[in-house]
Design a protein around this motif. Structure first.
Motif, PDB file in Angstrom:
ATOM      1  N   VAL A   9      55.363  44.761  39.167  1.00  0.00           N
ATOM      2  CA  VAL A   9      54.251  45.596  39.629  1.00  0.00           C
ATOM      3  C   VAL A   9      53.003  44.772  39.930  1.00  0.00           C
ATOM      4  CG1 VAL A   9      52.660  47.454  38.992  1.00  0.00           C
ATOM      5  CG2 VAL A   9      55.100  47.683  38.519  1.00  0.00           C
ATOM      6  N   PHE A  10      52.561  43.976  38.976  1.00  0.00           N
ATOM      7  CA  PHE A  10      51.328  43.209  39.151  1.00  0.00           C
ATOM      8  C   PHE A  10      51.420  42.260  40.347  1.00  0.00           C
ATOM      9  CE2 PHE A  10      48.377  39.730  38.070  1.00  0.00           C
ATOM     10  CZ  PHE A  10      47.203  40.438  37.900  1.00  0.00           C
ATOM     11  N   PRO A  11      52.444  41.407  40.427  1.00  0.00           N
ATOM     12  CA  PRO A  11      52.514  40.501  41.591  1.00  0.00           C
ATOM     13  C   PRO A  11      52.653  41.244  42.927  1.00  0.00           C
ATOM     14  CG  PRO A  11      54.002  39.766  39.870  1.00  0.00           C
ATOM     15  CD  PRO A  11      53.497  41.103  39.452  1.00  0.00           C
ATOM     16  N   ALA A  58      38.524  47.053  27.261  1.00  0.00           N
ATOM     17  CA  ALA A  58      37.196  46.449  27.138  1.00  0.00           C
ATOM     18  C   ALA A  58      37.009  45.338  28.169  1.00  0.00           C
ATOM     19  CB  ALA A  58      36.987  45.910  25.723  1.00  0.00           C
ATOM     20  N   ALA A  59      38.041  44.548  28.405  1.00  0.00           N
ATOM     21  CA  ALA A  59      37.966  43.489  29.420  1.00  0.00           C
ATOM     22  C   ALA A  59      37.725  44.094  30.796  1.00  0.00           C
ATOM     23  CB  ALA A  59      39.253  42.664  29.417  1.00  0.00           C
ATOM     24  N   ALA A  60      38.441  45.164  31.103  1.00  0.00           N
ATOM     25  CA  ALA A  60      38.256  45.821  32.400  1.00  0.00           C
ATOM     26  C   ALA A  60      36.850  46.403  32.516  1.00  0.00           C
ATOM     27  CB  ALA A  60      39.305  46.920  32.591  1.00  0.00           C
ATOM     28  N   ALA A  61      36.352  46.987  31.441  1.00  0.00           N
ATOM     29  CA  ALA A  61      34.998  47.561  31.465  1.00  0.00           C
ATOM     30  C   ALA A  61      33.949  46.475  31.677  1.00  0.00           C
ATOM     31  CB  ALA A  61      34.729  48.325  30.172  1.00  0.00           C
ATOM     32  N   LEU A  62      34.119  45.343  31.027  1.00  0.00           N
ATOM     33  CA  LEU A  62      33.185  44.230  31.185  1.00  0.00           C
ATOM     34  C   LEU A  62      33.197  43.701  32.624  1.00  0.00           C
ATOM     35  CD1 LEU A  62      31.239  42.198  29.815  1.00  0.00           C
ATOM     36  CD2 LEU A  62      33.239  40.813  29.290  1.00  0.00           C
ATOM     37  N   VAL A  63      34.380  43.482  33.160  1.00  0.00           N
ATOM     38  CA  VAL A  63      34.497  42.992  34.538  1.00  0.00           C
ATOM     39  C   VAL A  63      33.935  44.028  35.504  1.00  0.00           C
ATOM     40  CG1 VAL A  63      36.156  42.389  36.365  1.00  0.00           C
ATOM     41  CG2 VAL A  63      36.401  41.416  34.075  1.00  0.00           C
ATOM     42  N   PHE A  64      34.201  45.317  35.242  1.00  0.00           N
ATOM     43  CA  PHE A  64      33.666  46.360  36.110  1.00  0.00           C
ATOM     44  C   PHE A  64      32.139  46.357  36.107  1.00  0.00           C
ATOM     45  CE2 PHE A  64      32.029  50.684  36.729  1.00  0.00           C
ATOM     46  CZ  PHE A  64      32.456  50.907  38.034  1.00  0.00           C
ATOM     47  N   ALA A  65      31.543  46.188  34.935  1.00  0.00           N
ATOM     48  CA  ALA A  65      30.075  46.185  34.843  1.00  0.00           C
ATOM     49  C   ALA A  65      29.478  45.052  35.678  1.00  0.00           C
ATOM     50  CB  ALA A  65      29.635  46.068  33.388  1.00  0.00           C
ATOM     51  N   THR A  85      38.658  44.595  38.641  1.00  0.00           N
ATOM     52  CA  THR A  85      38.666  45.420  37.433  1.00  0.00           C
ATOM     53  C   THR A  85      40.092  45.791  37.049  1.00  0.00           C
ATOM     54  OG1 THR A  85      36.482  46.316  37.920  1.00  0.00           O
ATOM     55  CG2 THR A  85      37.878  47.602  36.450  1.00  0.00           C
ATOM     56  N   ALA A  86      40.884  46.231  38.038  1.00  0.00           N
ATOM     57  CA  ALA A  86      42.261  46.620  37.760  1.00  0.00           C
ATOM     58  C   ALA A  86      43.100  45.434  37.302  1.00  0.00           C
ATOM     59  CB  ALA A  86      42.881  47.256  39.004  1.00  0.00           C
ATOM     60  N   CYS A  87      42.786  44.250  37.787  1.00  0.00           N
ATOM     61  CA  CYS A  87      43.500  43.046  37.334  1.00  0.00           C
ATOM     62  C   CYS A  87      43.076  42.652  35.924  1.00  0.00           C
ATOM     63  CB  CYS A  87      43.242  41.888  38.287  1.00  0.00           C
ATOM     64  SG  CYS A  87      44.033  42.060  39.886  1.00  0.00           S
ATOM     65  N   ALA A  88      41.799  42.807  35.623  1.00  0.00           N
ATOM     66  CA  ALA A  88      41.280  42.388  34.317  1.00  0.00           C
ATOM     67  C   ALA A  88      41.964  43.120  33.179  1.00  0.00           C
ATOM     68  CB  ALA A  88      39.769  42.604  34.260  1.00  0.00           C
ATOM     69  N   ILE A  89      42.355  44.377  33.397  1.00  0.00           N
ATOM     70  CA  ILE A  89      43.003  45.127  32.321  1.00  0.00           C
ATOM     71  C   ILE A  89      44.356  44.507  31.963  1.00  0.00           C
ATOM     72  CG2 ILE A  89      44.273  46.867  33.658  1.00  0.00           C
ATOM     73  CD1 ILE A  89      43.111  48.924  31.587  1.00  0.00           C
ATOM     74  N   TRP A  90      44.978  43.823  32.895  1.00  0.00           N
ATOM     75  CA  TRP A  90      46.264  43.171  32.627  1.00  0.00           C
ATOM     76  C   TRP A  90      46.097  41.888  31.812  1.00  0.00           C
ATOM     77  CZ3 TRP A  90      51.290  44.532  34.475  1.00  0.00           C
ATOM     78  CH2 TRP A  90      51.328  45.743  35.161  1.00  0.00           C
ATOM     79  N   GLY A 152      45.306  35.671  40.369  1.00  0.00           N
ATOM     80  CA  GLY A 152      46.200  36.472  39.533  1.00  0.00           C
ATOM     81  C   GLY A 152      47.576  35.838  39.396  1.00  0.00           C
ATOM     82  N   PHE A 153      48.110  35.329  40.506  1.00  0.00           N
ATOM     83  CA  PHE A 153      49.406  34.656  40.448  1.00  0.00           C
ATOM     84  C   PHE A 153      49.351  33.437  39.536  1.00  0.00           C
ATOM     85  CE2 PHE A 153      50.152  36.178  45.056  1.00  0.00           C
ATOM     86  CZ  PHE A 153      50.667  37.384  44.608  1.00  0.00           C
ATOM     87  N   ALA A 154      48.266  32.688  39.607  1.00  0.00           N
ATOM     88  CA  ALA A 154      48.142  31.459  38.826  1.00  0.00           C
ATOM     89  C   ALA A 154      48.007  31.739  37.329  1.00  0.00           C
ATOM     90  CB  ALA A 154      46.935  30.656  39.308  1.00  0.00           C
ATOM     91  N   ALA A 155      47.331  32.822  36.963  1.00  0.00           N
ATOM     92  CA  ALA A 155      47.034  33.074  35.552  1.00  0.00           C
ATOM     93  C   ALA A 155      47.970  34.073  34.879  1.00  0.00           C
ATOM     94  CB  ALA A 155      45.595  33.572  35.412  1.00  0.00           C
ATOM     95  N   TYR A 156      48.755  34.804  35.637  1.00  0.00           N
ATOM     96  CA  TYR A 156      49.512  35.924  35.078  1.00  0.00           C
ATOM     97  C   TYR A 156      50.491  35.529  33.984  1.00  0.00           C
ATOM     98  CZ  TYR A 156      52.030  40.371  34.989  1.00  0.00           C
ATOM     99  OH  TYR A 156      52.606  41.556  34.600  1.00  0.00           O
ATOM    100  N   ALA A 157      51.144  34.399  34.111  1.00  0.00           N
ATOM    101  CA  ALA A 157      52.141  33.996  33.108  1.00  0.00           C
ATOM    102  C   ALA A 157      51.529  33.802  31.721  1.00  0.00           C
ATOM    103  CB  ALA A 157      52.852  32.728  33.549  1.00  0.00           C
ATOM    104  N   SER A 158      50.240  33.509  31.658  1.00  0.00           N
ATOM    105  CA  SER A 158      49.595  33.293  30.359  1.00  0.00           C
ATOM    106  C   SER A 158      48.931  34.549  29.810  1.00  0.00           C
ATOM    107  CB  SER A 158      48.555  32.173  30.473  1.00  0.00           C
ATOM    108  OG  SER A 158      47.491  32.583  31.317  1.00  0.00           O
TER     109      SER A 158
END
Length: 170
Positions: A9-11, A58-65, A85-90, A152-158
């Protein structure tokens, strides 16, 4: 099956957003909505507890702000803000979020320079017959969804979600 969705889904959403932004200079709202909804379906099955899910929110809220402020002063587009924002929640509130944002920043800088160079050479590119989306050359915007996708592709595995999904595979 739900764990497999974490790998797809994410990728897929990021790739779709990047292609859409490249060709139309817009990121459909449904991409961000799918990312948010899918997270809440996949996270419990991947083994994330309520507290961990709260940290992701909380991460998504921070990025959204931050993105909302950048949007308000016309530095960032609305689609980019929603996608980030939607990526940050992941990623949640941990080092993977920082890595994601750093990758997005680096890719965004390189992308911006590349687009500006392309626009300077517009006549030569059009004369050469190289297929380049017309909006990329004429719009005043940068298709930052591409940078968000690459980051997102670069960081998703971690990310904690992927680490939890990987742990369930073994």
């Amino acid at each position: 099956m739900t764990i497999a969705a974490a790998f797809v889904v994410f990728p897929f959403c990021l790739a779709f957003a990047a292609i859409s932004d490249l060709l139309t200079m817009t990121i459909p709202n449904r991409v961000s909505a799918i990312l948010l909804g899918a997270f809440f379906v996949i996270a419990p099955f991947a083994g994330l507890g309520l507290g961990e899910i709260g940290l992701h929110v909380a991460a998504a809220a921070l990025v959204f702000a931050v993105c909302f402020c950048l949007f308000a002063v016309n530095i960032m587009g609305g689609g980019d803000a929603k996608l980030l924002t939607a990526c940050a929640i992941w990623f949640g509130l941990d080092a993977s979020l920082v890595a994601f944002l750093v990758y997005v920043s680096i890719c965004g800088g390189v992308l911006t320079l590349a687009v500006l160079l392309l626009r300077r050479q517009e006549n030569a590119i059009l004369a050469s017959g190289i297929p380049v989306p017309r909006l990329l050359l004429t719009a005043k915007k940068i298709p930052y969804g591409i940078a968000i996708a690459l980051g997102g592709f670069a960081a998703y595995a971690s990310s904690p979600l992927m680490e939890a999904a990987f742990a369930q595979l073994w």
